[in-house]
Design an enzyme around this catalytic site. Structure first.
Site, PDB file in Angstrom:
ATOM      1  N   ASP A   1      29.968  32.847  42.896  1.00 46.92           N
ATOM      2  CA  ASP A   1      31.147  32.890  41.247  1.00 46.92           C
ATOM      3  C   ASP A   1      32.356  32.982  41.953  1.00 46.92           C
ATOM      4  O   ASP A   1      33.199  32.761  41.090  1.00 46.92           O
ATOM      5  CB  ASP A   1      30.444  33.707  40.057  1.00 46.92           C
TER       6      ASP A   1
ATOM      7  N   ASP B   1      28.345  31.595  34.053  1.00 46.75           N
ATOM      8  CA  ASP B   1      27.036  31.874  35.022  1.00 46.75           C
ATOM      9  C   ASP B   1      25.802  32.121  34.901  1.00 46.75           C
ATOM     10  O   ASP B   1      25.963  32.663  33.318  1.00 46.75           O
ATOM     11  CB  ASP B   1      27.453  32.951  36.377  1.00 46.75           C
TER      12      ASP B   1
ATOM     13  N   ASP C   1      28.684  37.040  38.083  1.00 45.03           N
ATOM     14  CA  ASP C   1      28.547  38.268  38.539  1.00 45.03           C
ATOM     15  C   ASP C   1      28.680  38.027  39.629  1.00 45.03           C
ATOM     16  O   ASP C   1      27.899  39.334  40.594  1.00 45.03           O
ATOM     17  CB  ASP C   1      27.410  38.997  38.120  1.00 45.03           C
TER      18      ASP C   1
ATOM     19  N   CYS D   1      61.982  38.589  43.155  1.00 49.59           N
ATOM     20  CA  CYS D   1      62.317  38.660  44.792  1.00 49.59           C
ATOM     21  C   CYS D   1      61.924  37.613  45.403  1.00 49.59           C
ATOM     22  O   CYS D   1      62.244  36.943  46.507  1.00 49.59           O
ATOM     23  CB  CYS D   1      61.403  39.871  45.053  1.00 49.59           C
TER      24      CYS D   1
ATOM     25  N   CYS E   1      58.996  42.148  42.370  1.00 47.62           N
ATOM     26  CA  CYS E   1      58.812  41.275  41.199  1.00 47.62           C
ATOM     27  C   CYS E   1      58.897  39.649  41.786  1.00 47.62           C
ATOM     28  O   CYS E   1      59.056  39.183  42.955  1.00 47.62           O
ATOM     29  CB  CYS E   1      60.378  41.541  40.389  1.00 47.62           C
TER      30      CYS E   1
END
Length: 743
Positions: free
Chosen positions: A635, A429, A631, A22, A19
């Site tokens: 990118d 994009d 995609d 931590c 977490c």
């Protein structure tokens, strides 16, 4: 004060963090060491970056400090990441085994505790079954709580250990000494099932965290995999193969057909087509001739060439992409951080209230003051168990993720759902996101002076393109095959560098390619075709010419089609007040045409991967919550940098790995749905947290006995256990309501 010139920097993998609290604990422990100037824990990548004076402190001291609070460091800087991944896999498998064993033991405990508590020896059976649940399979909660306590720290483990431990010990006492309560007119209840169920629920939450953590480096691995391991170097004695790591600036290298380019450089001999989609995002390979730049990780398609290395190692564009992806991924905090912070305050307050209630009963209670005070203390700890608090976020997230999956929206983690509804700027994009990402023939115009039957010419055109190495040739071949054209037997095929291709059929020469073919032959283009070409180029379509040595026979228009739902999706996003931008590596004319067709007014053309990431940062500096949709490999930097990253399901594996959300259908119309799902999920999380806290705000004072002076009411620990379970059920039920909400 440490001298800057003596400072060294080291980055070490961390084991055992579950977490954000931590991460804070590890950071504070390392910072506290003499000789450490700076320590930064990156929770996402599970590493700590330390600036230290080696004359004052050495890495083993860092490990010792971190181990003292229940975590660990891997000091092997060369193979540390591999060791960390192996440890995470091992922990995940071990946790799964512990959960299976815990479930097998907990089910009969619950049955006994809820329905068969009056059968002979029921308490002893529950004692036998619950002991291994707490102290073998749930041992880590107690050891971690102890280590935190040694350093005056507290987290979720502290409350889990206290509430389950005291409930267990109280139950053990009641099992062996029931007469103690009978003599005082009270019934000795046991809470083994409450303790076991809490341990199981919290372990399930940790399993989800471990699974998410084990996948964090997959995108980086795939990016690293783009670089070849070896390369052919050209020396005075000939060609020889060397590892990429040994390449120096100025080395002359050979790249053959189908190979990946190892480093950045400049071509000095040969020609070829190179797939640079990882940089530009464009599906059409780029022709490379002498003097052109090439980049590491791009793929040589056809032909071979020689180039001089200009950037190697960490200086290549690919290495910079990898570094930016790592940095951007690590700069984010998960939604659970809020709950961990609350727990850090909540735990000591609950402990203080439980002890205060015992003290108040001892000081001001009546005849059975200590007995009632002890019951009140246990009841406070049982009713304040963090089950509802711990379930508030993950249950809503799990339902939200499931709801998304039903609609073709794959959501990787809580952060995406937490941030989605806040997005007020979206970057798109072009290729593969707004458009199909595949060049296709849209128009073919024949010279009107030709006879009507053009089957023979179609066959010759197909034969030329079948043998062409140009990437657009595939689109033309596909078009002719779909209308069942049969290839003609052409002869003397030749590739004309920078122009196109030519071949002979029945003694006549035919050509296909760029405008340069007919200008070199001084052929005039008919006016009717000229008008068509101007119209096509205004629509950002690429035009290929088919001709013989005397006239232009046909023009073919090739484009990357815009997806059917793109315009509608962009309109929906704009109607929600979201600023929409388009960034593309394509040329300005194409970018302008596509932007106009889909209703985008803000766009940039000819941008590189780093430019996209820089644009995201620029918007973030303007206090925008940025969503990036793409995609391609090109990118991935921007996707990692963005607050919310969405990849197309038909895109590259790396884009999908980096992104927090994947649209299976690659349909932009799913984006508004994903943002709405985010809003509904966050609303559910807030409702859950509200009820979890209201429950505690009302339940804890009653458990402590605040009503006793007024009406003699003292909450029974058994009822407190049931109330605790009911609070968890209410949270889960509220989360399940999300399933039936309309998108």
């Amino acid at each position: 004060m440490l001298e800057r010139e003596n400072i060294q920097t080291i980055s070490l993998p961390i084991l055992g963090m579950t977490c954000a609290a931590c991460a804070i604990s590890v950071e504070s422990m390392v910072k506290s060491l003499f000789g450490v100037q700076k320590a930064e824990v990156n929770y996402a990548t599970q590493t700590v970056k330390i600036d230290f004076d080696p004359s004052s402190v050495q890495p083993p001291k860092f490990q010792e400090a971190v181990q003292s609070i229940g975590y660990d460091l891997i000091l092997d800087t060369e193979k540390g990441k591999e060791a960390q991944e192996e440890a995470q896999k091992s922990n995940y498998k071990a946790l799964k085994r512990r959960i299976i064993a815990t479930t097998i033991l907990t089910i009969p405990i619950v049955i006994l505790g809820m329905f068969l508590m009056d059968i002979p020896y029921a308490n002893y059976m529950m004692l036998v079954l619950s002991t291994p649940v707490l102290f073998i399979f749930g041992k880590s909660f107690f050891t971690n709580a102890y280590k935190q306590a040694k350093h005056r720290k507290a987290n979720m483990d502290t409350l889990v250990a206290l509430s389950t431990g005291i409930a267990y010990l109280f139950s053990v006492f009641n099992t062996f000494y029931p007469a103690f309560w009978h003599q005082r007119g009270l019934h000795p209840h046991v809470y083994y099932e409450a303790a076991a169920v809490v341990i199981l629920f919290i372990m399930l939450g940790k399993l989800l965290e471990e699974r998410a953590k084990s996948n964090t480096s997959s995108a980086i691995k795939k990016l690293i995999g783009l670089q070849p391991k070896s390369v052919l170097i050209i020396t005075d004695s000939g060609e020889r193969e060397i590892p990429v790591s040994e390449v120096q600036v100025g080395n002359q290298l050979l790249v053959r057909s189908g190979e990946k380019i190892p480093v950045d450089g400049e071509v000095y001999n040969g020609t070829s087509y190179v797939d640079e989609s990882m940089i530009t995002g464009e599906p059409i390979a780029i022709q490379k001739i002498s003097g052109d730049k090439v980049f590491a990780g791009t793929i040589n398609q056809k032909g071979s060439f020689r180039f001089r290395a200009e950037k190697v190692g960490a200086d290549t564009m690919l290495s910079q992409i990898i570094q930016l992806v790592q940095d951007a991924q690590g700069s984010k905090a998960p939604v659970q951080k809020l709950v961990d912070k609350i727990a850090g305050i909540f735990v000591p307050i609950v402990i203080l209230i439980s002890l205060s209630s015992l003290g108040a009963w001892v000081l001001f209670g009546g005849e059975h003051a200590f007995t009632q005070g002890l019951l009140a203390m246990v009841t406070v700890l049982v009713i304040a168990c963090p089950c509802a608090l711990g379930l508030a976020t993950p249950t809503a997230i799990m339902v939200g993720i499931g709801k998304g999956a039903e609609n073709g929206i794959l959501i990787k983690d809580a952060e995406a759902l937490e941030l989605g509804y806040k997005v007020n700027a979206i970057i798109l994009d072009k290729t593969g996101t707004i458009t199909e990402g595949k060049p296709t023939v849209t128009d073919i115009y024949w010279n009107p002076a030709l006879p009507e039957d053009k089957k023979a010419l179609e066959s010759i055109f197909l034969a030329l393109e079948q043998q062409s190495e140009h990437p657009l040739a595939e689109a033309i071949v596909k078009y002719f095959r779909e209308i069942e054209v049969i290839s003609a037997p052409v002869e003397h095929f030749e590739s004309l560098t920078g122009k196109g291709v030519a071949a002979i059929f029945n003694g006549e020469k035919y050509l296909a390619g760029s405008k340069k073919l007919f200008t070199d032959l001084k052929i005039e283009i008919p006016e009717v075709l000229k008008e068509r070409v101007n119209q096509l180029q205004a629509q950002a379509k690429t035009v290929i010419y088919f001709l013989n040595e005397s006239q232009i026979l046909a023009t073919v228009a090739i484009t990357d089609k815009i997806k059917g739902g793109s315009r509608k999706a962009i309109s929906q996003l704009k109607s929600r007040g979201i600023d929409v931008y388009m960034l593309t590596g394509d040329n300005k004319q194409t970018a302008a045409a596509v932007a106009a067709q889909v209703g985008i007014t803000r766009y940039k053309a000819e941008v590189f991967p780093a430019d996209k990431a820089a644009f995201v940062k620029k918007l973030q500096a303007e206090k925008k919550v940025v969503g990036m949709i793409g995609d391609g490999i090109n990118d991935s930097q921007a996707l990692a940098q963005a607050n919310l990253s969405i990849a197309m399901g038909k895109g590259s594996d790396i884009a999908i790995d980096v992104a927090k959300i994947t649209l299976v259908s690659s349909d932009l119309q799913q984006v508004p749905k994903a943002l709405r799902l985010s809003r509904l999920t966050v609303k559910t999380i807030r409702q859950n947290l509200f009820w979890a806290f209201i429950y505690n705000l009302i339940g804890i004072p009653i458990a402590a006995g605040i009503l006793y002076p007024f009406n003699g009411f003292l909450l029974n620990p058994m009822i407190a256990g049931a109330a605790m379970a009911l609070s968890s059920v209410s949270v889960v039920s509220n989360s399940l309501r999300l399933k039936w909400r309309k998108q």
